[in-house]
Every structure is written in C-alpha cells, then in structure tokens.
Write a protein that holds these residues in place. Structure first.
Motif, short mmCIF file in Angstrom:
data_model
loop_
_atom_site.label_atom_id
_atom_site.label_comp_id
_atom_site.label_asym_id
_atom_site.label_seq_id
_atom_site.Cartn_x
_atom_site.Cartn_y
_atom_site.Cartn_z
N GLU A 1 0.84 -1.19 0.00
CA GLU A 1 0.00 0.00 0.00
C GLU A 1 0.88 1.25 0.00
O GLU A 1 2.01 1.24 0.49
N LYS B 1 -7.32 9.64 8.43
CA LYS B 1 -8.74 9.95 8.26
C LYS B 1 -9.55 9.24 9.34
O LYS B 1 -9.44 8.02 9.52
N ASP C 1 -5.95 11.82 -2.07
CA ASP C 1 -6.02 10.36 -2.15
C ASP C 1 -6.87 9.79 -1.02
O ASP C 1 -7.66 8.86 -1.23
N LYS C 2 -6.69 10.36 0.19
CA LYS C 2 -7.49 9.88 1.33
C LYS C 2 -8.97 10.19 1.12
O LYS C 2 -9.85 9.40 1.49
N GLN D 1 -10.34 10.59 -1.81
CA GLN D 1 -10.75 10.03 -3.09
C GLN D 1 -11.43 11.08 -3.96
O GLN D 1 -12.53 10.92 -4.48
N LYS D 2 -10.73 12.21 -4.09
CA LYS D 2 -11.20 13.30 -4.94
C LYS D 2 -10.15 13.60 -6.00
O LYS D 2 -8.97 13.28 -5.85
N GLU D 3 -10.58 14.26 -7.08
CA GLU D 3 -9.70 14.56 -8.19
C GLU D 3 -9.23 16.01 -8.11
O GLU D 3 -9.96 16.90 -7.67
#
Length: 727
Positions: free
Chosen positions: A193, A202, A225-226, A228-230
């Motif tokens: 990972e 988080k 990344d934590k 999960q957004k662009e």
C-alpha cells in the motif's frame, strides 16, 4: 586563382586577430558601483568597452564594486569571479559577444563527458541547461525549487542528472536511448500500500494532519487520495511546509489550511479541484471581518470631530450619514479599537451634549487634577495624540466650561530679551541647560528673542545668559612678509649707522639711522631686537630683501582672515554663433602672487592657536603652440598649525625658489646688424635664489564691559580736573 584564395584566407585571419587584440587591449576607466543590480553593472561595463554583454536569467541580485583602470577582459573576469559568475566569448561577427551566466556547462560529445560549474542554481533551471547542452530531452515531473551547487569534471550526463535529485529520494531517473525522465515515485510499505509520508489520518469524515516538514505537492496529493477526490495543479513550483498539527477538521477545512500555507487557492468545476497560486494579500482578505454598527445617540457627522487621530485616519471605517451607520472592515484587532471607542462615546445624551477642547499650553495628562470639583465627575475622554479632551456635559454649560478652560490654557506672556553680543540663532543652537527650545522664540531682529515660561525659570535663564552673552575676543595680527633674494652682478648703496649710548645712570641705548625701515609699520626693533632691524635695513638697502606685505589684520576668535597681493591675468576665449559670427566667449582668470589665510582661536589661558595657509604663485609664459591655454603657474605652499602666547611672534620660512634670468646686452647700432651683430652682443645669465619669510605677531583685544569703561572715564576725569587742581 589559388594564390587569391590563400590571400583572402590570410586577410580574414589577420582581421580576426586584430579584432581579438583590440578587445584584449581595450581599457576601461575607473568605475564605482554601490548596491546596484548586477545586470546594470554589466551593461555599463559593456558600454564603456564598446562590447555586448548578454546575461541570462541566473544573473540576479545587487553588488557593490570598485573597478580601477585596467583592460576590459581583466576587469570583467575579476568582477564575475566576485559574484560567482562565468562568461563565454563569441567572436567572428566583428564585435565580441559575452554571454554571462551563473552556470557553466561544457560537453565533450565524443567522450560523452560533462564539466559543470554551478553555484546556487535551482534544480529545474539546472536540468533544463543540461538538456540543452547535451542535446537530449529530459522530461520531469514537478521538481523542487531548491538551490544546488555542483562543481564536477568529466562526468556522464546521467550521473550529473542523478546528482541534481540525489537529496530527494522520492524522485528517480529513468534513462532511455533518446531521452531521460525524472519521475516522482510512489513510496509503498511492506504490504504494497502507498505509504503516508505526511502522517495524514482519516477518522470518519474528519482528518488529522501532523508532520514536521513535507512538500506541498505531497501533502495535497495524500489529502486528495485519502478523500478520493480529483485535482489538477495549474502551476509547477513546489514548496516546503513545516510544523503542521491540525486535527478534527473536515476535508474542506483541512484543504483550506494547506492551500493557504502554500499561497494557493482552489476552484471546483465538474467535481475537479483546480489549484492555482495567489499572493499573501488575497489570503489575508479571507480573515478580514465586516461589521455594520448603527449609532444610537450621536450622529455620524459629529463622530469625525470626536475621533482620536489614530482612528480618524483608519481605512477600516466608513460612515453612512444617510442611515447613521458605521461600516467596519478589517482585522479583529483593527475593529476592536474602533468598537471600544464607540462604546465610550455612543451613550444616551438626554440633556447632555459632547464638547471637545484642544489644549495649547497644558498637557492633557494634568487636566483631571486642574478641573474644578463640579467638572471632575464628567470623566473626560483624553486624546493624547492631539492633546484634546472630550467632555460629556449638561446642555447650556458648554460656554462656562469653555471660558474656564480658556483661562486655564492661557499661554504665558512673552518677555523680550535683548542680546548684547551674540545672535539669536547662535543662542538657539547653544541653549543653556535651564531652558528648552519651547521657551524661546526668534524674531526678525537677530539681537532680540522672546522668552516664554515661569518667572523662576526666566531668572535662572538670565543668570546663564550673562555668562554666555559675552563678546568674542578679537585677534589682531601684525603682519610682515619679506622676500629675501641673492643674486650676482648687482651693486648697492647702503646708509645705516648705530651708536651705543650710555647714560649717567648706567642705562644703555642706541642711536642710529634705519632709513629703510621708517616706512615699515611693523615694530621690528621691539619684536626682534636691534640686530634684526639692522640686518633687515642692510638687506633692503642692497636690494636683497623686499617687503611684500606690511599690514595689520583683525578678526574675531574662530573666524578666518585673508590677505592677498596678486596680479590677475584674464583671457577671453572666442566663440561663434550658429551663423558663424564671433561673439564674446568665456573669460578665464588666473591670479598669481601672495595668498595668506589665518584662522586663530583664543583659549582661556591667553594662548592663540592658528591655522596658517600661505601660497606664493608665479605666472609663467604661455606656450605659443597653445594660444587658447592659460599660462602655467608655479606655486610654493605652506600649511601649518601653530600655538603661541599673545604678543609672541611666529616666523614661517622655507618658501625657497631658484630662478634663472638671462640679460641680453647689445652695442648700439652694431649689435643689431645681421650676423655681425653677434660679435657686439653679450649674454649674461644670472641665478636668483629667493626665500619668503612671514612674521606674524598675534595679540588679543578684549572688549571691556560698559560699566568698566564708565568707571575708567570717571577716573580719568577725576585725575584731570580734580587731582590736577590740587597740584
């Protein structure tokens, strides 16, 4: 045909050699720079040498440098070395080009070796220059903007590129046959990972972020990344974030904090965060607060008169007179100061009103103790900045309070003081310790000042003024300047005699004739004795001495007196207008002769200290080849600093000069015949040695006070008319 080509090649080689020799021999004059941009210094050096200097983007900063007169390339090399810069010269175009950079890269294509000299160059710039030098593409992810220093010889290009990213383990170099790629690698743990390099955790919908030092790009990437957004970065410069410790913040709050630390902001479009750079001012605007405060008891038209100076000039406050509103916009501390004052002033008036009084003579810190008892309960608001006070008093009592304050704030009456010997501006610069600048006022009369202050202070000032306001001693300079000379072939006549006399009581004296000294006012006998007077009289009679100056100069202690006995030569240079007509030009003057400056100062023990400057200037004959030039001069100069007791003479000598004079004697008529005239002509050369001697006798003349002079007059009248009658 072959000979012509060879000749052409030879001429080109000679031309190139001459151009290079000319550049090497170019000399620049002295130049001095103080805290000037390096690019400006290079531009001025290029202009002085007539060459072209092209600095690249790595040349920046300021420098202070002094260049002596030297060849251009030597001066350029010394200056660039002091700034850790380098140059490459390109010739062949008729004019040399100098490319200046902080980075120097040489590439041997056959051996595939690089020589790199780089001082404090940021990594992206260094990578781009390596790519340009080796002629090979280097692709790279956003690189850190750290500065790096490399001094390496004979290294492979891939080693040189690895050296630039060696301090950053999160980058790796991928080498291909046609290009290089510096890639930002993902760091993973043992399970495969991705490892959280910045310790972002988080917890549900909230985030805890804690790290001592991390890159801005890494922190943003891990946060997204934590979550999960662009996201997309709209810039390439990375930065370092330090000491962040936040917890329990949702994604938007955490992102806002990180973006502000990186001087960035974001905008959302189609659920994609676009991150772009902003400046600090735009960030601070996010923390400014706006408030609207309605005034209840006073109006906005009255408020500006009541505000203290530090608030009245504030840009954080605007007034709405139509709706009686105060609009505030600023930081928390700015708004707090204004709000606190409004709470003090915006109170129910009822039968009360506000009254502001600005004091002229009284300090507002003392006003509370000076108010009568009926006004002390008013609790006035003091403004120290403009020495004013705001009272909230019952209506109808303003007139009484104003009358009382006018009497209280009355400026003391001024006392005229007449100065006897010193000027008012001199007193202002040298005030006695009992008073300050606010106690005296100057007038148009330099002998009159106005004193303002308590009577006790005026009495003390009067005592100190009596010590200060005294006449400055005056110095009398008895001056005798003699030029002694020795020559050959002169005949002289001398008449001087001296007989020693002896009186019946044993007293001795001299009876003599000093005919040549009768017109000399300087008392040579009393100052230097009979022997000096006889010797001087003899030399004057034999034309071996010449009195150049015999005078008396007077000046105040500390002031300079000047004496000169000169001839002035004037020469007007011709000038022409645009039509070619002659018009008067510039007139130039040349003075020659004797110049003497004396500046004396009298000390308390009667000693006189003098700065003496003496110059003897003699004008020569102008060259016939330079008719427009002034004739040359020869100078003999003495500067000295002496101290002597009043009445004691000072002698300055040593101004010696040797001159050669040629005398041409011709027999009448025969001496002027062509050729034969030389037989009847004689030429005599005479050498004259001259020495200038300056004799100065300084004495002090004190001005007696008027009461002393008055007593002397009474004493004189008494002895003349009363004591004389007794006899």
């Amino acid at each position: 045909m072959i000979e012509f080509k060879q000749l052409k090649i030879l001429l080109i080689c000679i031309s190139t050699l001459l151009i290079n020799m000319n550049l090497i021999c170019q000399t620049i004059t002295k130049m001095e720079f103080r805290n000037q941009p390096v690019t400006v210094i290079l531009s001025l050096m290029a202009e002085a040498a007539g060459v072209t200097i092209i600095p690249d983007t790595t040349v920046r900063g300021n420098a202070s440098y002094y260049i002596t007169e030297m060849p251009f390339e030597e001066a350029l090399t010394h200056f660039l070395k002091s700034q850790k810069l380098h140059y490459q010269k390109q010739t062949g175009t008729g004019k040399a080009l100098y490319y200046v950079s902080k980075l120097q890269i040489e590439y041997d294509e056959k051996r595939n070796k690089l020589n790199i000299t780089a001082d404090d160059i940021d990594i992206p710039t260094l990578v781009r220059n390596i790519s340009q030098t080796i002629g090979k593409t280097i692709l790279f992810d956003p690189l850190p903007s750290d500065d790096i220093t490399i001094h390496s010889q004979n290294i492979n290009p891939d080693i040189a590129i690895r050296m630039t990213i060696e301090r950053h383990p999160d980058y790796e170099l991928i080498s291909h046959s046609d290009y290089y790629y510096i890639k930002k690698k993902n760091i993973t743990n043992a399970t495969g990972e991705q490892k959280s390099t910045n310790n972002i955790h988080k917890n549900g919908e909230n985030y805890d972020i804690k790290f001592a030092s991390a890159r801005f790009f890494d922190v943003v990437k891990e946060l997204f990344d934590k979550a999960q957004k662009e996201y997309i970065f709209l810039f390439a410069n990375d930065s370092i974030l330090k000491d962040i410790n936040i917890s329990g913040k949702n994604f938007e709050e955490s992102l806002r904090i990180i973006l502000e630390l990186g001087n960035t902001d974001s905008a959302i479009h189609n659920n994609i965060y676009y991150i772009f750079q902003i400046n600090n001012k735009e960030i601070l605007n996010n923390y400014k607060k706006s408030e609207i405060i309605p005034l209840k008891y006073i109006t906005t038209t009255e408020l500006p008169q009541l505000l203290p100076p530090h608030l009245s000039s504030s840009a954080a406050m605007k007034l709405n007179n139509e709706e009686n509103l105060v609009i505030l916009n600023g930081s928390i501390s700015e708004l707090k100061a204004i709000k606190d004052f409004l709470l003090l002033i915006d109170l129910p008036l009822g039968d009360m009103e506000y009254f502001k009084y600005t004091f002229q003579a009284i300090d507002t810190e003392k006003i509370q103790s000076l108010l009568p008892q009926k006004y002390q309960r008013l609790s006035p608001i003091v403004h120290k900045e403009n020495n004013s006070v705001i009272f909230r008093i019952p209506k109808g009592t303003v007139s009484d309070l104003r009358t009382y304050l006018d009497v209280l704030d009355k400026t003391p009456s001024s006392i005229p003081v007449t100065l006897r010997y010193i000027r008012s501006d001199t007193l202002q610069k040298n005030l006695p310790p009992s008073i300050g600048q606010n106690h005296i006022a100057l007038t148009t009369n330099p002998s009159l000042i106005l004193f303002t202050g308590p009577e006790e202070k005026f009495r003390q000032f009067s005592k100190e003024l009596a010590i200060i306001d005294t006449p400055v001693p005056q110095i009398r300079y008895d001056l005798l300047i003699i030029q002694y000379q020795e020559s050959i072939g002169n005949t002289f006549d001398f008449t001087a005699s001296a007989t020693k006399l002896e009186g019946s009581n044993g007293a001795e004296g001299f009876s003599g004739v000093l005919g040549n000294l009768l017109n000399v006012s300087f008392d040579t006998v009393s100052k230097f004795g009979i022997q000096f007077a006889l010797d001087l009289n003899l030399k004057i009679s034999e034309s071996l001495a010449n009195v150049m100056a015999d005078t008396t100069l007077n000046g105040l202690s500390g002031q300079e007196v000047k004496f000169q006995n000169t001839d002035t030569f004037r020469k007007t240079e011709p000038d022409w207008d645009e039509q070619g007509n002659e018009r008067p030009g510039v007139t130039r003057e040349l003075s020659s002769g004797l110049f003497l400056n004396i500046k004396g100062w009298v000390s308390g023990d009667g000693m006189i200290t003098m700065d003496i400057s003496s110059t003897i200037s003699k004008r020569g004959t102008a060259s016939s080849e330079e008719k427009s030039a002034l004739p040359p001069t020869s100078e003999r100069i003495i500067n000295t600093h002496v101290r002597t007791r009043a009445g004691q003479p000072v002698i300055i000598g040593g101004l010696i000069q040797q001159e050669r004079n040629t005398t041409l004697q011709r027999t009448p008529i025969l001496g002027y015949l062509p050729l034969l005239g030389k037989l009847f002509t004689s030429e005599t050369e005479r050498v004259e040695n001259t020495e200038l001697a300056i004799y100065i006798v300084p004495s002090v003349e004190y001005s007696l006070p008027s009461h002393v002079v008055h007593k002397d007059q009474i004493r004189k009248l008494y002895h003349t008319y009363i004591s004389g009658w007794d006899k």
